[in-house]
Design a protein around this motif. Structure first.
Motif, short mmCIF file in Angstrom:
data_model
loop_
_atom_site.label_atom_id
_atom_site.label_comp_id
_atom_site.label_asym_id
_atom_site.label_seq_id
_atom_site.Cartn_x
_atom_site.Cartn_y
_atom_site.Cartn_z
N GLY A 90 -4.97 22.84 0.71
CA GLY A 90 -4.56 22.15 -0.51
C GLY A 90 -3.59 23.00 -1.31
O GLY A 90 -2.69 23.62 -0.75
N VAL A 132 -0.65 10.22 -5.01
CA VAL A 132 -1.21 10.85 -3.82
C VAL A 132 -2.63 11.34 -4.11
O VAL A 132 -3.51 11.29 -3.25
N PHE A 133 -2.82 11.78 -5.34
CA PHE A 133 -4.12 12.35 -5.70
C PHE A 133 -5.22 11.30 -5.83
O PHE A 133 -6.37 11.63 -6.08
N TYR A 135 -6.15 9.77 -3.34
CA TYR A 135 -6.77 9.75 -2.02
C TYR A 135 -7.38 11.09 -1.63
O TYR A 135 -7.56 11.38 -0.47
N ILE A 136 -7.62 11.96 -2.62
CA ILE A 136 -8.19 13.26 -2.29
C ILE A 136 -9.70 13.27 -2.49
O ILE A 136 -10.36 14.26 -2.21
N TRP A 137 -10.27 12.18 -2.98
CA TRP A 137 -11.68 12.18 -3.39
C TRP A 137 -12.59 11.75 -2.27
O TRP A 137 -12.15 11.21 -1.28
N ASP A 138 -13.87 11.94 -2.50
CA ASP A 138 -14.87 11.44 -1.56
C ASP A 138 -14.67 9.93 -1.41
O ASP A 138 -14.75 9.19 -2.39
N PRO A 139 -14.40 9.47 -0.18
CA PRO A 139 -14.06 8.06 0.00
C PRO A 139 -15.19 7.11 -0.37
O PRO A 139 -14.94 5.94 -0.67
N THR A 252 -17.50 20.92 -1.84
CA THR A 252 -16.68 19.75 -2.16
C THR A 252 -17.18 19.06 -3.42
O THR A 252 -16.41 18.43 -4.13
N SER A 253 -18.47 19.18 -3.67
CA SER A 253 -19.08 18.47 -4.80
C SER A 253 -18.77 19.21 -6.10
O SER A 253 -19.59 19.96 -6.61
N ASP A 381 -7.38 22.42 -3.42
CA ASP A 381 -8.40 21.45 -3.03
C ASP A 381 -9.03 20.80 -4.26
O ASP A 381 -8.38 20.68 -5.28
N LEU A 382 -10.29 20.43 -4.19
CA LEU A 382 -10.94 19.82 -5.36
C LEU A 382 -11.45 20.93 -6.28
O LEU A 382 -12.65 21.14 -6.40
#
Lengths: 393, 385
Positions: A90, A132-133, A135-139, A252-253, A381-382
């Motif tokens: 990222g 774009v951002f 689509y970076i999250w938990d789907p 990630t969380s 990243d996140l």
């Protein structure tokens, strides 16, 4: 991780280059990559024939709108017919590039590495590169909420301000400093002489984040050459050694973390310090390029990297310690807030700046005090990744 | 530091056309747990020094898919990074990290869930140069492979029977492989009589997709011996990218594989691969690619692989078995896991754990991966027992 005295092929940066950072460049991504790569080769006194391996850094493929961007960029980055490897963490990709270049050389697999980072954010223009951002999250759990990236930084900034009792006025000083530093940078996109008042009066995006708290959308590329000790000593009198590398990814969380302190930056920095044999970073690091896509992030990261105690960074900034003529110059290049933020290329720009500062080649941007040890850092990243390199002359 | 690098554990999950019961993160976890157990029960939280994850954003459907790499493999707050490339590129990075002398155990991971992808063709169009090639808007991206096949076949007079033979051989081999979903008893005539997808390739000439996750644990020599009695050594590994502009790259022959193989063989001290190696696990996403890569890996003279193929040289009971696992045509293509699938098949053979697919002689092997059209990157590695 042990002291780097066990590394046989000591890697050094021997040349760097970068394109202009601008909102809309007319060059293709491949062309941008090559402009930067050529400059780096020229400074190193090498040609493409002398390069063994190529490392490419580029953040989301979605910006350039090219799937498998590493393959696409390979010729522009000089990788044709060579072992070419792309790395990606990222926003932290920019400083992952020198780390990957380090292991290519330190392992003995390659003697010379051309490392190139490129980003063309303006290509993702419908309706705005920001999209774009989405689509970076938990789907499953997050995307349906349609979050905006600035929201979470607003949360983090708020949390930091609350926990450390920092005022917006103090944070704005970072933006003022970096944009002024960037006036001396030939590639800079948003250099300016502004005041704290200008920052506080700028448009509110997501409170407390305002327009001048944040780095711009940029296109650009940056590159550097890493060589093993024997090649480096032959090519230049001022090799800048990569003495420590460190990186870490947190969970990630992001909702489960205390946002007030960047633990991941701390872990990454400790790894690099251990390798470079640094015990007291505040005393031993002479100059640092700290990731500053938002002004509060520079403060936040200084504390994570151990360059300031917890909640101390705003005070150091206020006292002028982080100015170019201060005791610990931070972002003498002008950083992302001043030079611009073509994601991966912005991180490599920071590595290039530390290289130029330590080699005494930074020209008008050269910091006042003599510098021997520098640090470059990126984050992404996140809100979870950090990459750190410690460099020395 | 000249210490050797070993593969001490492998783990996998899926290798089915649709993995319904697990998300990609759960698949990563399952593969990782198996790999750590296989590696003598290492604890990823304390024993692993770095993690490399191979994945591509567009295929994940997430703009920064790297974010999801750490947790399922035990990498939280540890050095984790992503290489958008084939799994074997992660193995190459892990190899180099260990060679620096600063890392003892490094994990390479890759996962893929192509069954989740609704618009594969559109994604593949995005892989093409936005100015020169994407604008052509070709109706089927396999056309790029078909053009390469045409160029190769006309340059070296390769008959379609040789392509069909590859398909029949690989699908038959796959019947013995527990991971293979596409094993079948098809004959050369079955392939020749199938309708074209893009001439000269029929549906059977093109490897289908599978969902899979794979994790590989690598270690330095001294550490490896602490965890396993059957380390598999990486004697050589190299990767090369050729000109990515389709206008300029060689349509007739994959130079990237040839260059990568030459370097890997040099590292491993191999001068006559067919004599010094026992078998190969190589890319075969398209039937003709197996022939091309056999030549590129110097297992046959350039332009001659089709003759040897039709003579049965590369059958599992032939002189030099190629893809005894069934390869991509038999196992399917799990996107970036493809290279790790080749590696796992070879490692199990070398350990003598390949079950019904076990070859009689398996001491040293070459593995290879390619990322499919329109890419021009190959990784080649030499593994030994």
């Amino acid at each position: 991780m042990s002291r780097n005295i066990y590394v046989k092929h000591r890697p050094a940066v021997i040349g760097a280059g970068l394109t202009l950072f601008r909102r809309r460049m007319l060059e293709t991504p491949k062309e941008l990559a090559w402009i930067a790569a050529k400059q780096a080769l020229d400074e190193a006194g090498l040609t493409l024939k002398d390069i063994d391996c190529v490392v490419i850094g580029s953040a989301p493929d979605t910006f350039d709108g090219v799937h498998m961007k590493g393959e696409y960029l390979a010729d522009g980055a000089g990788g044709v017919g060579k072992p070419t490897m792309r790395v990606f963490v990222g926003g932290a990709t920019g400083v992952m590039v020198p780390i990957a270049a380090w292991w290519h050389v330190a392992s003995g697999h390659c003697k010379t590495v051309l490392a190139v980072a490129e980003e063309k954010m303006s290509d993702a223009d419908i309706p705005h590169p920001q999209a774009v951002f989405r689509y970076i999250w938990d789907p499953v759990t997050e995307v349906p909420l349609q979050p905006n990236l600035i929201w979470i930084f607003a949360l983090e900034m708020h949390r930091y301000m609350y926990k450390c009792g920092v005022k917006k006025e103090d944070i704005a000083l970072v933006s003022v400093k970096n944009k002024r530093n960037a006036l001396d940078h030939p590639a800079a996109q948003v250099a300016a002489n502004i005041t704290v008042d200008d920052v506080l009066k700028s448009e509110v995006l997501v409170w407390p984040v305002q327009l001048l708290d944040i780095s711009p959308v940029s296109d650009g590329a940056a590159a550097f050459v890493v060589a093993s000790e024997d090649v480096a000593r032959r090519q230049t009198d001022t090799p800048v050694w990569i003495d420590g590398v460190g990186w870490a990814l947190d969970t990630t969380s992001w909702t489960n973390r205390d946002l007030a302190f960047p633990e991941y930056a701390n872990v990454a920095a400790q790894m690099a310090y251990r390798m470079a044999g640094i015990v007291n970073p505040r005393k031993e690091i002479d100059v640092a390029e700290v990731y500053d896509p938002f002004d509060y992030k520079e403060l936040h990261h200084m504390e994570g990297l151990g360059l300031a105690k917890k909640c101390e960074a705003p005070k150091l900034t206020k006292e002028g310690v982080t100015q170019r003529d201060g005791d610990l110059p931070i972002n003498p290049s002008g950083g992302l807030l001043g030079v611009g933020n073509p994601i991966a290329a912005a991180g490599v720009m920071k590595v290039a700046e530390i290289y130029w500062q330590l080699a005494g080649k930074a020209g008008k941007r050269q910091v006042k005090k003599p510098v021997y040890t520098g640090l470059a850092h990126a984050w992404g990243d996140l809100m979870q990744a950090s990459t750190v390199v410690v460099m020395r002359v | 530091m000249s210490r050797r690098v070993a593969i001490i554990g492998v783990g996998w999950y899926g290798f089915r056309p649709v993995v319904e019961e697990a998300s990609f993160r759960e698949m990563m976890f399952e593969a990782a747990v198996r790999a750590y157990e296989d590696a003598g029960g290492i604890n990823p939280r304390t024993d692993v020094d770095a993690f490399a994850s191979c994945q591509e954003d567009f295929w994940e459907g997430i703009a920064i898919a790297d974010e999801f790499a750490p947790e399922p493999i035990g990498g939280t707050l540890r050095p984790v990074f992503t290489t958008p490339g084939d799994g074997l590129q992660c193995v190459a990075s892990a190899y180099m990290l260990i060679k620096t002398g600063q890392f003892d155990i490094v994990v390479a991971e890759s996962h893929a869930k192509p069954s989740d992808i609704v618009s594969m063709h559109e994604i593949m169009l995005f892989a093409m140069d936005p100015i020169t090639v994407r604008a052509i808007n070709m109706p089927n991206y396999h056309a790029l492979a078909a053009l390469e096949a045409q160029a190769y076949m006309s340059r070296y007079n390769v008959p379609r029977e040789a392509l069909a033979y590859v398909v029949a051989k690989d699908k038959r081999n796959a019947l013995l492989n527990e991971r293979a979903s596409y094993g079948a008893n098809v004959t050369v005539d079955d392939v020749l009589n199938s309708p074209y997808v893009v001439s000269p390739l029929t549906k059977l000439d093109i490897a289908p997709f599978v969902d899979a996750a794979a994790v590989v644990v690598l270690a330095s020599e001294d550490v490896a011996k602490r965890y396993t009695d059957t380390p598999i050594w990486i004697d050589g590994i190299h990767w090369v990218t050729e000109d990515p502009s389709l206008e300029y790259h060689s349509w007739e022959f994959p130079m990237h594989a040839l260059k990568a193989a030459e370097a890997a063989y040099k590292m491993a001290g191999i001068s006559d691969p067919i004599k010094e190696l026992n078998f190969a696990e190589i890319d075969s996403r398209y039937s003709f690619k197996e022939l091309q890569f056999i030549e590129a890996l110097k297992l046959a003279p350039v332009g001659e692989a089709h003759k040897l193929m039709l003579e049965g040289t590369f059958d599992r009971d032939g002189l030099f078995p190629v893809n005894p696992s069934g390869g991509a045509l038999g196992e399917g293509v799990p996107l970036e896991v493809h290279g790790l699938a080749r590696l796992i098949d070879a490692v199990l053979q070398l350990r003598g754990e390949a079950g019904r697919a076990q070859l009689s002689k398996a001491e040293r092997a070459v593995i290879h991966s390619w990322r499919g059209v329109p890419t021009t990157t190959s990784v080649v590695a030499v593994l030994s027992r």
